[in-house]
Design an enzyme around this catalytic site. Structure first.
Site, mmCIF file in Angstrom:
data_model
loop_
_atom_site.group_PDB
_atom_site.id
_atom_site.type_symbol
_atom_site.label_atom_id
_atom_site.label_comp_id
_atom_site.label_asym_id
_atom_site.label_seq_id
_atom_site.Cartn_x
_atom_site.Cartn_y
_atom_site.Cartn_z
ATOM 1 N N TYR A 130 11.422 7.739 -14.309
ATOM 2 C CA TYR A 130 10.540 8.673 -14.539
ATOM 3 C C TYR A 130 10.905 10.193 -14.138
ATOM 4 C CZ TYR A 130 6.628 5.430 -15.130
ATOM 5 O OH TYR A 130 5.559 4.676 -15.621
ATOM 6 N N LYS A 181 -0.722 -7.199 14.972
ATOM 7 C CA LYS A 181 -1.783 -6.815 14.020
ATOM 8 C C LYS A 181 -1.070 -6.548 12.622
ATOM 9 C CE LYS A 181 -0.686 -2.454 16.272
ATOM 10 N NZ LYS A 181 -1.078 -1.548 17.222
#
Ligand SMILES: *Cc1c(COP(=O)(O)O)cnc(C)c1O
Length: 342
Positions: free
Chosen positions: A244, A37
């Site tokens: 950042y 999955k």
């Protein structure tokens, strides 16, 4: 025009096969299937299923009918774990996969449509999907043509009394239905021992190199390695910052490579200042914040690295999970769409 991606996910097929073989051995007399999955836990469902089918794996588990349809061309034995909505009926009737029926409504829907081989999910205490043990005991499944009776363990990665309770509840259904096989164990459940194996196990995480229980680590190999290309190499003077929020300040003049990989690719922001790239046994640290699409690496130790070169990130799942606090499942399934895979 075909542009090669500046980042790629290396999937070690030999390690994938070796992990399945190890889990098959650990499953004893039970057959060992594969949960594929979520696009094969992020690695590519078709690649994974094809590789494992070639190795002898015969049972594959997906979450949804869309996932089953994507694998249909491979002609595998597929089970859809999330049951059977009205919308799924056409795909189910076309024989793409067996539904794991999990509510009385789904069972009624399957019977009305003429039935046929199906799987059934029984809830033994997780209270997620599945019909109750009592309903099965009272005959809810009587007359249904069941291939595999399934249940799922809530805490198999821990040693807690709930495991034995779920085991007892599931084992109590032996002989109560027409099911050809019974299946309880996920990856961690395989490690709980023979009583938990029944006829078929369904590992996901451990196939892909995740370590569900420390005692299974010795049997499992890393499968997935993200690699990214260096877009720029720069010299950062002492006292300047990188990235950042300027979270990293160069203590001395530092050589920095900016690689084409970020949290939008699944290289989590939680690895800021913690992750490393690996080159010929040498660890090159991630410095500053991981950005959405870029990560900075201290390459002072490697003057040979230049723009256009590739760096492989360390992606030992158990270790990266401990470092970052992000689960091994999320580290795998979060791997993004921008990687070239293979
Ligand atoms: C995802 C899933 C598995 C595989 O679990 P892992 O912990 O990844 O081994 C098995 N069974 C069911 C019902 C699942 O949802």
């Amino acid at each position: 025009m075909d542009i090669s991606a500046p980042l790629r996910l290396r999937v070690d097929r030999d390690a994938l096969v070796a992990n399945w073989q190890a889990l098959d051995r650990l499953s004893g007399r039970a057959a060992c299937g594969a949960a594929v999955k979520a696009n094969g836990y992020g690695l590519g469902a078709t690649l994974v299923a094809e590789t494992l089918a070639d190795a002898g794996c015969r049972d594959f588990f997906v979450a949804s009918w869309a996932e089953a349809l994507a694998l249909a061309p491979l002609g595998l034995s597929l089970c859809v774990l999330h049951g059977l909505r009205q919308e799924d009926m056409a795909a189910a009737k076309a024989g793409v996969a067996r539904p794991a029926l999990s509510t009385p409504e789904q069972i009624a829907r399957w019977r009305e449509s003429g039935g046929g081989a199906c799987d059934v999910m029984v809830d033994t205490g997780m209270n997620r999907l599945g019909v109750s043990v009592d309903a099965v005991a009272e005959g809810l499944l009587d007359g249904l043509e069941i291939d595999t009776l399934l249940s799922h363990l809530a805490c198999a990665d821990e040693d807690v009394p709930m495991n034995a309770r779920q085991l007892a509840a599931f084992a109590g259904l032996k002989g109560r239905t027409t099911a050809r096989r019974m299946s309880l164990a996920n990856s961690a459940g395989i490690g709980l021992g023979e009583d938990y194996h029944f006829d078929l196990t369904r590992p996901g995480l451990a196939l892909y190199g995740g370590v569900p229980r420390p005692d299974m680590a010795a049997h499992l190999r890393q499968v997935a390695r993200p690699e990214a290309q260096i877009l720029q190499r720069r010299q950062v003077p002492a006292g300047e910052t990188v990235g950042y929020n300027a979270t990293w300040t160069a203590p001395v003049e530092t050589q920095v490579a900016i690689v084409n990989l970020g949290y939008a690719d699944g290289y989590r922001r939680a690895l800021s200042g913690l992750g490393v790239a690996l080159l010929e046994g040498e660890s090159l640290p991630v410095i500053g914040r991981v950005s959405m699409d870029l990560t900075a690496i201290d390459v002072s130790a490697r003057p040979d690295l230049a723009e256009g070169d590739w760096l492989a990130m360390d992606y030992d799942l158990a270790q990266a999970s401990t470092l970052s606090g992000v689960s091994q499942y999320e580290l795998l399934t979060g791997l993004g769409q921008r990687f070239g895979r293979g």
